[in-house]
Design a protein around this motif. Structure first.
Motif, short mmCIF file in Angstrom:
data_model
loop_
_atom_site.label_atom_id
_atom_site.label_comp_id
_atom_site.label_asym_id
_atom_site.label_seq_id
_atom_site.Cartn_x
_atom_site.Cartn_y
_atom_site.Cartn_z
N ASN A 74 33.56 24.48 46.27
CA ASN A 74 32.49 25.42 45.96
C ASN A 74 31.29 25.30 46.90
OD1 ASN A 74 31.68 22.94 45.04
ND2 ASN A 74 31.12 23.60 42.98
N PRO A 98 27.84 31.13 48.38
CA PRO A 98 27.85 31.50 46.97
C PRO A 98 27.30 30.38 46.09
CG PRO A 98 30.03 30.77 47.62
CD PRO A 98 29.16 30.70 48.86
N THR A 100 27.37 27.94 42.77
CA THR A 100 28.49 27.24 42.15
C THR A 100 28.92 27.87 40.83
OG1 THR A 100 27.90 25.15 43.20
CG2 THR A 100 29.21 25.01 41.19
N ASP A 101 27.94 28.21 39.98
CA ASP A 101 28.20 28.87 38.70
C ASP A 101 27.82 30.33 38.87
OD1 ASP A 101 28.23 29.93 36.15
OD2 ASP A 101 27.07 28.32 35.23
N THR A 102 28.81 31.19 39.00
CA THR A 102 28.54 32.59 39.34
C THR A 102 27.94 33.39 38.19
OG1 THR A 102 30.85 33.17 38.83
CG2 THR A 102 30.30 32.65 41.13
N GLU A 103 27.80 32.77 37.02
CA GLU A 103 27.10 33.42 35.91
C GLU A 103 25.65 32.98 35.81
OE1 GLU A 103 28.03 35.77 33.90
OE2 GLU A 103 30.18 35.89 34.28
N LEU A 115 33.06 28.06 40.34
CA LEU A 115 33.97 28.18 41.47
C LEU A 115 34.93 27.00 41.49
CD1 LEU A 115 31.66 29.36 44.41
CD2 LEU A 115 33.03 30.75 42.83
N PHE A 129 32.80 37.99 47.85
CA PHE A 129 31.97 37.79 46.67
C PHE A 129 31.04 38.97 46.47
CE2 PHE A 129 33.08 33.32 47.34
CZ PHE A 129 33.29 32.90 46.03
N VAL A 133 25.83 36.97 43.64
CA VAL A 133 26.05 35.53 43.54
C VAL A 133 25.87 34.82 44.89
CG1 VAL A 133 27.62 35.89 41.61
CG2 VAL A 133 28.56 35.60 43.91
N LYS A 314 20.99 30.67 40.82
CA LYS A 314 20.73 31.34 42.08
C LYS A 314 19.26 31.19 42.46
CE LYS A 314 20.96 35.77 44.48
NZ LYS A 314 21.40 37.19 44.44
#
Length: 350
Positions: A74, A98, A100-103, A115, A129, A133, A314
């Protein structure tokens, strides 16, 4: 936007064979998911980082569910080579990585998706992507240095969040700080605790470092000689929490970057000042629930704020990149070793 000329990619997917001595990843050629959705971007990957977490997943030690035969890793840095028609914040040529936690965009989201676990990771020569993110990476860093930012760097940044100049931080476990990094032709190694040490020094914090290796401690003392780092060898001093209390005049440290898990957590709490913070960033030691018998009374007695760190949001990554850019902080001294791209499986075995 014309269709991308790149339609295939090379990627390392897990074998999910946890038998000792067998390959943990397999290099595959596969089609990219094209055409791009309106808000997606296509990235040519220049560097990928392999953290302890990724090696743990590949070797079957991850405590959370993972998708079968997923793409590993990731930590990545790459260059945008195509964008969807509705992409607004990014353009072709931008340097990005990106989260690591896309939420986890603002830190207030209630869902998560990691990821290399819930979804494919980044160990490939091209990745796609959604723009939401992705973060722009500092322009002064080369690809090798920039790739360690999204997971390893943001984890260290988040673990130290809230510290003030002159406060004391305890950073654990310099003996097992390993990540591996892939660039187009190479792969390298380093670690989260070393990143935290570097950031702590840059932020004006007093540092206490623990390790099981006198050689590693001496190496860090020489590398960061002024002001001097305080050190504790926990293999020689089993009651290392008491030693840390002595080093702080009986008060305790303001914050701990805790990466051992059950084997060290209670001792970390015991040597943190009342009202201090313990940032749990990992679980590198052998996990045994019996080690947590004194957890609740210790937290209550010392009024500790125990917080779980899974990289960061983010917004955290954007703040971190802005701080790096402003200070022009070099990261090349965090690099240990490089490997060819094709030797990713060898790096996992480190």
């Amino acid at each position: 936007m014309p269709s991308p000329t790149v339609t295939q990619r090379r990627a390392f997917r897990r074998t999910d064979d946890y038998t000792p001595g067998t390959p943990k990843v397999k290099l595959v050629q596969e089609a990219l998911q094209l055409p791009l959705s309106p808000t997606a971007v296509l990235i040519k990957v220049h560097a990928v980082g392999l953290n302890y977490r990724d090696a743990n997943i590949a070797n079957g030690g991850n405590p959370w569910p993972i998708i079968p035969n997923g793409i590993l890793c990731n930590d990545a840095a790459g260059e945008i080579i195509a964008v969807g028609e509705k992409v607004k914040s990014l353009v072709v040529g931008d340097r990005v990585g990106p989260i690591t936690d896309t939420e986890n965009i603002s830190g207030r989201e209630v869902k998560r998706s990691w990821l290399a676990a819930d979804e494919d990771g980044v160990m490939a020569d091209h990745i796609i992507f959604d723009e939401r993110v992705l973060c722009k990476l500092p322009t002064y860093l080369d690809w090798v240095d920039a790739c360690i930012i999204p997971c390893a760097g943001v984890t260290a940044w988040s673990a130290l969040k809230g510290m003030s100049i002159g406060q004391t931080v305890l950073i654990q476990g310099m003996h097992i700080c390993i990540w591996a990094r892939i660039i187009a032709d190479e792969l390298g190694t380093g670690g989260v605790s070393v990143f935290a040490l570097k950031l702590a020094r840059a932020a004006g914090l007093r540092v206490i470092l623990t390790s099981s290796s006198d050689a590693k401690l001496q190496q860090m003392k020489e590398k960061f000689s002024h002001p001097p780092i305080l050190t504790v060898n926990y293999s020689k001093i089993p009651d290392w929490d008491r030693e840390v209390m002595k080093l702080t005049g009986g008060t305790g440290v303001d914050i701990v970057v805790e990466n051992g898990g059950t084997g060290s957590l209670v001792k970390s709490l015991r040597c943190t000042r009342r009202g201090g913070v313990v940032s749990q960033v990992g679980y590198l030691s052998k996990q045994d629930p019996n080690d947590l018998r004194e957890l609740v009374p210790t937290i209550i007695d010392r009024r500790i704020n125990l917080r779980g760190i899974n990289a960061g949001s983010k917004f955290d990554m954007e703040d971190f990149c802005a701080a790096l850019e402003a200070a022009q902080t070099p990261l090349n001294d965090l690099i240990d070793k490089v490997f060819p791209f094709e030797q990713a499986d060898d790096a996992i075995e480190l």
